[in-house]
Design a protein around this motif. Structure first.
Motif, mmCIF file in Angstrom:
data_model
loop_
_atom_site.group_PDB
_atom_site.id
_atom_site.type_symbol
_atom_site.label_atom_id
_atom_site.label_comp_id
_atom_site.label_asym_id
_atom_site.label_seq_id
_atom_site.Cartn_x
_atom_site.Cartn_y
_atom_site.Cartn_z
ATOM 1 N N VAL A 1 57.326 29.310 18.906
ATOM 2 C CA VAL A 1 56.871 27.743 18.439
ATOM 3 C C VAL A 1 57.553 27.337 17.098
ATOM 4 O O VAL A 1 57.961 26.279 16.920
ATOM 5 C CB VAL A 1 55.085 27.963 18.104
ATOM 6 C CG1 VAL A 1 54.897 26.738 17.318
ATOM 7 C CG2 VAL A 1 54.374 28.058 19.272
ATOM 8 N N ALA A 2 57.963 28.457 16.393
ATOM 9 C CA ALA A 2 58.803 28.018 15.002
ATOM 10 C C ALA A 2 60.015 27.489 15.517
ATOM 11 O O ALA A 2 60.388 26.722 14.978
ATOM 12 C CB ALA A 2 58.978 29.270 14.355
ATOM 13 N N LYS A 3 60.526 28.128 16.522
ATOM 14 C CA LYS A 3 61.841 27.527 17.057
ATOM 15 C C LYS A 3 61.797 26.131 17.878
ATOM 16 O O LYS A 3 62.704 25.308 17.509
ATOM 17 C CB LYS A 3 62.632 28.201 18.257
ATOM 18 C CG LYS A 3 63.684 28.079 18.965
ATOM 19 C CD LYS A 3 64.714 28.520 17.809
ATOM 20 C CE LYS A 3 66.294 28.067 18.471
ATOM 21 N NZ LYS A 3 67.439 28.284 17.368
ATOM 22 N N ILE A 4 60.879 26.036 18.548
ATOM 23 C CA ILE A 4 60.494 24.592 19.108
ATOM 24 C C ILE A 4 60.296 23.434 18.202
ATOM 25 O O ILE A 4 60.858 22.440 18.012
ATOM 26 C CB ILE A 4 59.270 24.650 19.938
ATOM 27 C CG1 ILE A 4 59.339 25.371 21.152
ATOM 28 C CG2 ILE A 4 58.603 23.162 20.169
ATOM 29 C CD1 ILE A 4 58.119 25.672 21.921
ATOM 30 N N LEU A 5 59.753 24.041 16.770
ATOM 31 C CA LEU A 5 59.551 23.021 15.542
ATOM 32 C C LEU A 5 60.406 22.975 14.624
ATOM 33 O O LEU A 5 60.549 22.020 13.695
ATOM 34 C CB LEU A 5 58.192 23.433 14.936
ATOM 35 C CG LEU A 5 56.979 23.294 15.789
ATOM 36 C CD1 LEU A 5 55.569 23.802 15.117
ATOM 37 C CD2 LEU A 5 56.585 21.796 16.150
ATOM 38 N N ASN A 6 61.639 23.796 14.887
ATOM 39 C CA ASN A 6 62.452 23.765 13.824
ATOM 40 C C ASN A 6 61.818 24.163 12.363
ATOM 41 O O ASN A 6 62.437 23.656 11.449
ATOM 42 C CB ASN A 6 63.560 22.512 13.463
ATOM 43 C CG ASN A 6 64.453 22.477 14.572
ATOM 44 O OD1 ASN A 6 65.007 23.470 15.358
ATOM 45 N ND2 ASN A 6 64.781 21.159 15.045
ATOM 46 N N ALA A 7 61.063 25.062 12.532
ATOM 47 C CA ALA A 7 60.196 25.578 11.373
ATOM 48 C C ALA A 7 60.632 26.908 10.940
ATOM 49 O O ALA A 7 61.155 27.728 11.758
ATOM 50 C CB ALA A 7 58.869 25.388 11.500
ATOM 51 N N THR A 8 60.323 27.274 9.471
ATOM 52 C CA THR A 8 60.391 28.642 9.049
ATOM 53 C C THR A 8 58.968 29.521 9.374
ATOM 54 O O THR A 8 58.065 28.767 9.076
ATOM 55 C CB THR A 8 60.421 28.693 7.666
ATOM 56 O OG1 THR A 8 61.822 27.981 7.233
ATOM 57 C CG2 THR A 8 60.595 29.937 7.154
ATOM 58 N N LEU A 9 58.979 30.536 10.011
ATOM 59 C CA LEU A 9 57.888 31.451 10.211
ATOM 60 C C LEU A 9 57.546 32.224 9.115
ATOM 61 O O LEU A 9 58.430 33.082 8.518
ATOM 62 C CB LEU A 9 58.153 32.229 11.499
ATOM 63 C CG LEU A 9 56.937 32.880 11.815
ATOM 64 C CD1 LEU A 9 55.487 32.250 12.461
ATOM 65 C CD2 LEU A 9 57.367 33.926 12.875
#
Length: 480
Positions: free
Chosen positions: A110-118
């Motif tokens: 999900v973090a990859k899908i959102l370009n987010a930092t986990l």
């Protein structure tokens, strides 16, 4: 006014939690008045205890599987991080070790899908096992971050400006940054439509609940490969779990004499032994805890007191909302809904050809009914071991009361065993064999062998809606 309201809400939550645990203790206290646990399949037991397995059958039983033409997927190109992170993603994971592992893999995806930092996932306190183990108590955090450093950004803790985003913060009021309505098996599109705007507005999104909140299907192949990478490469247990696991594996392969005491230094005494002297062992994952016994609503021979205690436990845990409760025990067993007891697992192993010289490691949390419930299994396999029998008191202090750490130890030993047998719900259909009261041992034995001809570790391709973690091919593997 808002502060007082929050304090009152928190106080009410604490009172509810206290009442919940008092109820659990009350349900647990009703175990001392059960009928004695006796073998339920005595017509098979005598034959099973005195069984003899031909050497040719034993050789075939222990022979490794043939190469099935598949190998783990290996990345052909190095992944790249996005230039800018959209914000921080937090997830709160409940359940046992396997559910936590799946949640961690999905969180990375999900973090990859959102370009987010986990943010390193938060593991909820388990209400059944009352385990407060954190991610870092079980998994090697530095290894986890290093393996995934080219895929996503990961932080151990939130920066100071977001330090308010805690489990307690979300437990006392509705918050704009909490994602509470993620559907089961949500698509990548759902996260982009519903979570990305929160990230862009607040810089952080906390998803809870999160178990099973990402689809197994219709995802980009790089996301599927990333889930596999997390599961098989990034999630490594902390060193002390691996060290103790290696010690127990050595004790299984090079058993001590009866007059020797288990020593923490025993591993040093056996590491020089050659592989030719190593013994083989089977790991049996026995899922027969109070939680499963109660939820099944089946009768396990403990009399009225046991039935009452399990009904009370169902009321406390699920407010009585258990589908199986509407069926009789005979109906449940006829539908294959009852978990296999330790006795039934022992008879199943004996029928498959494992003789009484087989060294068995019992991977299990607290078995419902205790040693009395296990006694028949031990009668069939006198060389059976478990965590307690293989460890010293000093070693046990490192893992005592930590259900997830204990499960991790069992997982590690299972991975390194010669044969792994699961008594999980997927194996419940085997319990239906015991319904035939006129079947003789030889007929039972033949039925078990025939029923398991194609269930001995052969690779099965994942079908739509099936778990990528249960069936890793073809998403995590490719044909050689």
């Amino acid at each position: 006014m808002e502060q007082r309201k929050n304090m009152n809400t928190s106080h009410t939550s604490m009172l509810f939690a206290l009442a919940f645990f008092l109820s659990l203790n009350y349900a647990s206290s009703m175990y001392t008045v059960f009928n004695p646990i006796k073998p339920r399949h005595s017509r098979f037991l005598k034959s099973a205890v005195h069984r003899e397995t031909p050497i040719s059958q034993l050789s075939e039983l222990w022979a490794p599987l043939e190469n099935q033409g598949w190998k783990p997927f290996v990345e052909s190109t190095k992944p790249t991080l996005p230039e800018k992170s959209e914000g921080y993603v937090q997830v709160f994971l409940d359940g046992g070790l396997n559910q936590q592992r799946m949640g961690i893999c999905d969180a990375v995806a999900v973090a990859k899908i959102l370009n987010a930092t986990l943010v390193i996932p938060y593991l909820e306190v388990n209400p059944v096992w009352r385990d407060s183990s954190s991610f870092s108590d079980i998994f090697d955090v530095d290894h986890f971050i290093d393996v995934l450093k080219d895929d996503i950004s990961i932080v151990k803790e939130l920066p100071d400006e977001y330090s308010w985003s805690t489990r307690e913060y979300y437990s006392i009021a509705i918050r704009e940054t909490r994602i509470k309505a993620a559907p089961v098996h949500a698509s990548a599109h759902w996260y982009l439509e519903n979570v990305l705007p929160v990230l862009q507005s607040y810089g952080i999104a906390a998803i809870s609940p999160f178990s099973h909140r990402l689809s197994y299907d219709n995802l980009p192949m790089d996301i599927q490969h990333l889930r596999c990478k997390v599961n098989f490469q990034a999630l490594v247990f902390v060193p002390h779990i691996r060290t103790l696991g290696d010690a127990l594996i050595n004790r299984l392969r090079y058993p001590q004499r009866d007059d020797e005491e288990v020593s923490p230094n025993y591993i040093q005494q056996v590491t020089g032994a050659g592989d030719s002297n190593a013994g083989k062992f089977v790991v049996v994952h026995l899922r027969f805890d109070k939680d499963m016994a109660a939820h099944s609503a089946c009768d396990f021979g403990g009399g009225k007191a046991e039935k009452l205690a399990l009904a009370k436990y169902r009321q406390v845990m699920w407010q009585g909302r258990v589908v199986n409760s509407q069926f009789t025990d005979e109906e449940l067993r006829g539908q294959g809904r009852c978990p296999m007891t330790p006795e039934e697992i022992g008879l199943l192993l004996a029928a498959l050809g494992f003789d009484n010289s087989t060294r068995v490691y019992l991977a299990s949390h607290k078995v419902y009914g205790g040693e009395a419930r296990i006694s028949t299994l031990r009668q069939l396999f006198p060389l059976m071991e478990d965590k307690k029998s293989l460890t010293s008191p000093e070693e046990r202090t490192l893992i005592k009361g930590k259900a997830s750490v204990l499960a991790a130890l069992d997982y590690y030993i299972g991975v390194h065993s010669d044969i792994f047998i699961s008594a999980s719900p997927g194996n419940m259909h085997n319990a239906m064999l015991f319904l035939n009261k006129t079947m003789e041992w030889s007929e039972f034995q033949q039925s078990v062998i025939e029923g398991h001809e194609n269930r001995q570790g052969q690779l099965r391709l994942r079908r739509p809606k099936q778990s990528i973690y249960t069936y890793p091919a073809p998403d995590c593997m490719c044909q050689a």
